[in-house]
Design a protein around this motif. Structure first.
Motif, PDB file in Angstrom:
ATOM      1  N   CYS A 112      22.069  24.768 -29.720  1.00 13.93           N
ATOM      2  CA  CYS A 112      21.538  26.005 -30.294  1.00 13.93           C
ATOM      3  C   CYS A 112      21.151  25.732 -31.742  1.00 13.93           C
ATOM      4  O   CYS A 112      21.991  25.311 -32.552  1.00 13.93           O
ATOM      5  CB  CYS A 112      22.599  27.109 -30.224  1.00 13.93           C
ATOM      6  SG  CYS A 112      22.058  28.707 -30.872  1.00 13.93           S
ATOM      7  N   LEU A 113      19.886  25.938 -32.084  1.00 12.62           N
ATOM      8  CA  LEU A 113      19.414  25.739 -33.455  1.00 12.62           C
ATOM      9  C   LEU A 113      19.589  27.019 -34.259  1.00 12.62           C
ATOM     10  O   LEU A 113      19.490  28.125 -33.709  1.00 12.62           O
ATOM     11  CB  LEU A 113      17.943  25.335 -33.474  1.00 12.62           C
ATOM     12  CG  LEU A 113      17.566  23.998 -32.841  1.00 12.62           C
ATOM     13  CD1 LEU A 113      16.058  23.797 -32.893  1.00 12.62           C
ATOM     14  CD2 LEU A 113      18.275  22.850 -33.544  1.00 12.62           C
ATOM     15  N   ASP A 114      19.835  26.883 -35.560  1.00 15.05           N
ATOM     16  CA  ASP A 114      19.846  28.062 -36.412  1.00 15.05           C
ATOM     17  C   ASP A 114      18.396  28.486 -36.656  1.00 15.05           C
ATOM     18  O   ASP A 114      17.450  27.806 -36.255  1.00 15.05           O
ATOM     19  CB  ASP A 114      20.604  27.803 -37.712  1.00 15.05           C
ATOM     20  CG  ASP A 114      19.808  26.986 -38.719  1.00 15.05           C
ATOM     21  OD1 ASP A 114      18.952  26.171 -38.302  1.00 15.05           O
ATOM     22  OD2 ASP A 114      20.038  27.142 -39.926  1.00 15.05           O
ATOM     23  N   ALA A 120      21.793  22.130 -36.085  1.00 15.76           N
ATOM     24  CA  ALA A 120      21.926  22.134 -34.628  1.00 15.76           C
ATOM     25  C   ALA A 120      23.393  22.259 -34.248  1.00 15.76           C
ATOM     26  O   ALA A 120      24.225  21.463 -34.687  1.00 15.76           O
ATOM     27  CB  ALA A 120      21.331  20.858 -34.042  1.00 15.76           C
ATOM     28  N   LEU A 121      23.699  23.263 -33.452  1.00 14.40           N
ATOM     29  CA  LEU A 121      25.045  23.460 -32.925  1.00 14.40           C
ATOM     30  C   LEU A 121      25.066  22.917 -31.504  1.00 14.40           C
ATOM     31  O   LEU A 121      24.292  23.369 -30.657  1.00 14.40           O
ATOM     32  CB  LEU A 121      25.407  24.946 -32.944  1.00 14.40           C
ATOM     33  CG  LEU A 121      26.691  25.375 -32.230  1.00 14.40           C
ATOM     34  CD1 LEU A 121      27.916  24.741 -32.875  1.00 14.40           C
ATOM     35  CD2 LEU A 121      26.799  26.900 -32.223  1.00 14.40           C
ATOM     36  N   THR A 122      25.926  21.950 -31.232  1.00 16.53           N
ATOM     37  CA  THR A 122      25.965  21.341 -29.910  1.00 16.53           C
ATOM     38  C   THR A 122      27.359  21.472 -29.291  1.00 16.53           C
ATOM     39  O   THR A 122      28.364  21.518 -30.006  1.00 16.53           O
ATOM     40  CB  THR A 122      25.598  19.844 -29.960  1.00 16.53           C
ATOM     41  OG1 THR A 122      26.540  19.154 -30.804  1.00 16.53           O
ATOM     42  CG2 THR A 122      24.193  19.649 -30.518  1.00 16.53           C
ATOM     43  N   GLY A 123      27.399  21.522 -27.974  1.00 19.46           N
ATOM     44  CA  GLY A 123      28.662  21.522 -27.247  1.00 19.46           C
ATOM     45  C   GLY A 123      28.668  20.361 -26.285  1.00 19.46           C
ATOM     46  O   GLY A 123      27.665  20.089 -25.614  1.00 19.46           O
ATOM     47  N   LEU A 154      26.894  29.284 -29.531  1.00 20.93           N
ATOM     48  CA  LEU A 154      25.801  30.003 -30.186  1.00 20.93           C
ATOM     49  C   LEU A 154      26.159  30.399 -31.617  1.00 20.93           C
ATOM     50  O   LEU A 154      27.319  30.577 -31.966  1.00 20.93           O
ATOM     51  CB  LEU A 154      25.386  31.228 -29.370  1.00 20.93           C
ATOM     52  CG  LEU A 154      26.406  32.297 -28.988  1.00 20.93           C
ATOM     53  CD1 LEU A 154      26.656  33.270 -30.139  1.00 20.93           C
ATOM     54  CD2 LEU A 154      25.908  33.088 -27.781  1.00 20.93           C
ATOM     55  N   TRP A 155      25.093  30.491 -32.419  1.00 15.70           N
ATOM     56  CA  TRP A 155      25.214  30.980 -33.784  1.00 15.70           C
ATOM     57  C   TRP A 155      25.223  32.503 -33.757  1.00 15.70           C
ATOM     58  O   TRP A 155      24.608  33.124 -32.890  1.00 15.70           O
ATOM     59  CB  TRP A 155      24.020  30.544 -34.620  1.00 15.70           C
ATOM     60  CG  TRP A 155      23.908  29.081 -34.910  1.00 15.70           C
ATOM     61  CD1 TRP A 155      23.076  28.186 -34.316  1.00 15.70           C
ATOM     62  CD2 TRP A 155      24.634  28.353 -35.920  1.00 15.70           C
ATOM     63  NE1 TRP A 155      23.228  26.940 -34.874  1.00 15.70           N
ATOM     64  CE2 TRP A 155      24.177  27.011 -35.864  1.00 15.70           C
ATOM     65  CE3 TRP A 155      25.613  28.698 -36.847  1.00 15.70           C
ATOM     66  CZ2 TRP A 155      24.676  26.021 -36.704  1.00 15.70           C
ATOM     67  CZ3 TRP A 155      26.104  27.717 -37.685  1.00 15.70           C
ATOM     68  CH2 TRP A 155      25.637  26.399 -37.622  1.00 15.70           C
ATOM     69  N   VAL A 156      25.855  33.101 -34.744  1.00 15.67           N
ATOM     70  CA  VAL A 156      25.813  34.550 -34.913  1.00 15.67           C
ATOM     71  C   VAL A 156      24.764  34.886 -35.957  1.00 15.67           C
ATOM     72  O   VAL A 156      24.687  34.243 -37.014  1.00 15.67           O
ATOM     73  CB  VAL A 156      27.197  35.094 -35.343  1.00 15.67           C
ATOM     74  CG1 VAL A 156      27.105  36.576 -35.692  1.00 15.67           C
ATOM     75  CG2 VAL A 156      28.216  34.869 -34.230  1.00 15.67           C
ATOM     76  N   ASN A 157      23.932  35.877 -35.646  1.00 17.76           N
ATOM     77  CA  ASN A 157      22.934  36.397 -36.587  1.00 17.76           C
ATOM     78  C   ASN A 157      22.044  35.317 -37.197  1.00 17.76           C
ATOM     79  O   ASN A 157      21.859  35.249 -38.418  1.00 17.76           O
ATOM     80  CB  ASN A 157      23.620  37.206 -37.691  1.00 17.76           C
ATOM     81  CG  ASN A 157      24.288  38.455 -37.155  1.00 17.76           C
ATOM     82  OD1 ASN A 157      23.832  39.037 -36.173  1.00 17.76           O
ATOM     83  ND2 ASN A 157      25.396  38.853 -37.755  1.00 17.76           N
ATOM     84  N   GLY A 158      21.515  34.482 -36.336  1.00 16.16           N
ATOM     85  CA  GLY A 158      20.552  33.485 -36.795  1.00 16.16           C
ATOM     86  C   GLY A 158      21.158  32.191 -37.267  1.00 16.16           C
ATOM     87  O   GLY A 158      20.457  31.202 -37.453  1.00 16.16           O
ATOM     88  N   THR A 167      31.989  29.721 -29.218  1.00 20.53           N
ATOM     89  CA  THR A 167      31.940  28.673 -28.197  1.00 20.53           C
ATOM     90  C   THR A 167      32.667  29.145 -26.945  1.00 20.53           C
ATOM     91  O   THR A 167      33.591  29.947 -27.007  1.00 20.53           O
ATOM     92  CB  THR A 167      32.596  27.367 -28.695  1.00 20.53           C
ATOM     93  OG1 THR A 167      33.958  27.641 -29.081  1.00 20.53           O
ATOM     94  CG2 THR A 167      31.839  26.791 -29.881  1.00 20.53           C
ATOM     95  N   ALA A 168      32.220  28.623 -25.804  1.00 19.64           N
ATOM     96  CA  ALA A 168      32.875  28.919 -24.524  1.00 19.64           C
ATOM     97  C   ALA A 168      33.105  27.615 -23.799  1.00 19.64           C
ATOM     98  O   ALA A 168      32.413  26.623 -24.031  1.00 19.64           O
ATOM     99  CB  ALA A 168      32.005  29.855 -23.691  1.00 19.64           C
TER     100      ALA A 168
END
Length: 383
Positions: A112-114, A120-123, A154-158, A167-168
């Motif tokens: 998920c990108l901001d 980049a947020l990765t799991g 996922l990021w919150v608010n962008g 995260t899940a």
């Protein structure tokens, strides 16, 4: 705006038909919250303010958000700097990140990108989430705590250094992470940047498979493989719960926040009314295919189109008509690429609309970019 209203009207019509046909057993909670406020007021205090339930507050917020977004869409113009069709035709790879997550259990499950596209947020399969900075070409933080693979992040608010992360995991839990104070400091030492776990949510009894942020930015929904879904606040409270009869593989909020798109492992995509907890529409995505799991779903920002992904087909659905507007088989993509590889050597992974609503991308062995409505392919990003 007109397109979005038509899409919502179609779903509203379905809702009315469903209610007339008879509400399900679990709709009683929804009807109860619609009781006239005067009826709910304590004796002798009918003129006073009545305490609202978290569920009532949610629906008020959702309705308010829908109205605000509707007005914003009327005035919205094409974003400055948006890539043109010609830009896509000449797009080339600018950089390559060769190593993220641990080498002992390699593999990225979700990304998920901001909003700036720089973080980049990765799991990963290694049970960790990571925040990677494109500008610094390094991992800024590793979020540890889950005991099984990360299935959604996922990021919150962008997003951004000063925004929370959700995260899940297949460990049946959801974690909310808050940014450290140093994240908000200008020119902060990169070593001091990080996120701290603030809440653990255990609302599901099986693997959590999907997350989606509500358009208002104050709530999010989660879904599990056993068919359950739940809406939560950012402080970790679960306020609404529901379920469908099929095993869930993905979930997403409709852009107005009043409906859910739910993908299933038995080949269907369902549109669910959150308030009534009713399935308003069921789309046959992959029931007749060899691989029935619906691996991805996405709404166009105006809510007019709905994209579904299975291993063998990507389809864009017109929600007004509840029928396919366009679809792609693996053979279509391979033909466009003039590739000689067998269809068995690749599969569709996901498909997404861009925020402007002008472009649509399909991920398979490569990334394929299309123009919305005409659905003509603009570019193939190989790598």
């Amino acid at each position: 705006m007109k397109e979005r209203d038509e899409a919502r009207q179609a779903l509203t019509t379905l809702q009315a038909q469903t209610v007339v046909a008879g509400a399900p057993a679990d709709s009683g909670a929804s009807r109860a919250m619609e009781v006239d406020s005067a009826e709910q007021a304590p004796d002798g205090d009918k003129g006073g303010e009545i305490e609202r339930s978290p569920e009532e507050i949610y629906f008020e917020k959702a309705t308010e958000t829908s109205k605000v977004l509707s007005k914003a869409r009327i005035k919205r113009e094409t974003p400055a700097g948006l890539a043109t069709a010609d830009d896509w035709k000449t797009a080339t790879q600018q950089s390559l990140v060769e190593s993220l997550h641990t080498s002992t259990k390699p593999g990225i499950v979700t990304i998920c990108l901001d909003r700036t596209g720089t973080l980049a947020l990765t799991g990963g399969l290694d049970n960790h989430a990571e925040v990677y900075s494109r500008a610094n070409d390094q991992t800024l933080a590793t979020l540890k705590g889950h005991t099984k693979k990360i299935t959604a992040a996922l990021w919150v608010n962008g997003g951004g250094l000063d925004k929370p992360i959700i995260t899940a995991s297949a460990d049946k839990s959801i974690r909310i992470w808050s940014p450290k104070p140093a994240n908000a400091e200008q020119d902060a030492d990169l070593r001091s940047i990080g996120w701290t776990k603030t809440h653990i949510i255990k609302a599901h009894s099986s693997d959590v498979v999907g997350l989606s942020l509500h358009p208002c930015g104050e709530y999010f929904v989660s879904a599990a493989s056993d068919g359950t879904w739940a809406i939560h606040t950012l402080d970790g409270k679960t306020i609404i719960e529901g379920s469908i009869e099929s095993p869930i593989s993905q979930i997403a909020f409709h852009p107005d926040g009043m409906f859910l798109g739910i993908a299933t492992s038995d080949g269907f995509a369902k549109i669910v009314d959150v308030k009534q907890r009713q399935v308003l529409a069921t789309l046959d995505v992959a029931n007749a295919l060899e691989s029935k799991i619906v691996t991805g779903l996405d709404f166009s920002e105006n809510g007019y189109y709905f994209a579904s992904t299975s291993a063998q087909e990507v389809a864009v659905w017109d929600l007004r008509k509840q029928k396919k507007a366009h679809s792609w088989a693996l053979s279509d993509i391979l033909h466009n690429d003039d590739q000689q590889s067998s269809e068995k050597e690749t599969e569709f992974v996901d498909a997404r609309f861009d925020f402007s609503g002008k472009y649509f991308a399909i991920a398979a062995q490569n990334i394929h970019v299309f123009k919305v409505k005409g659905w003509n392919q603009l570019s193939t990003l190989a790598g």
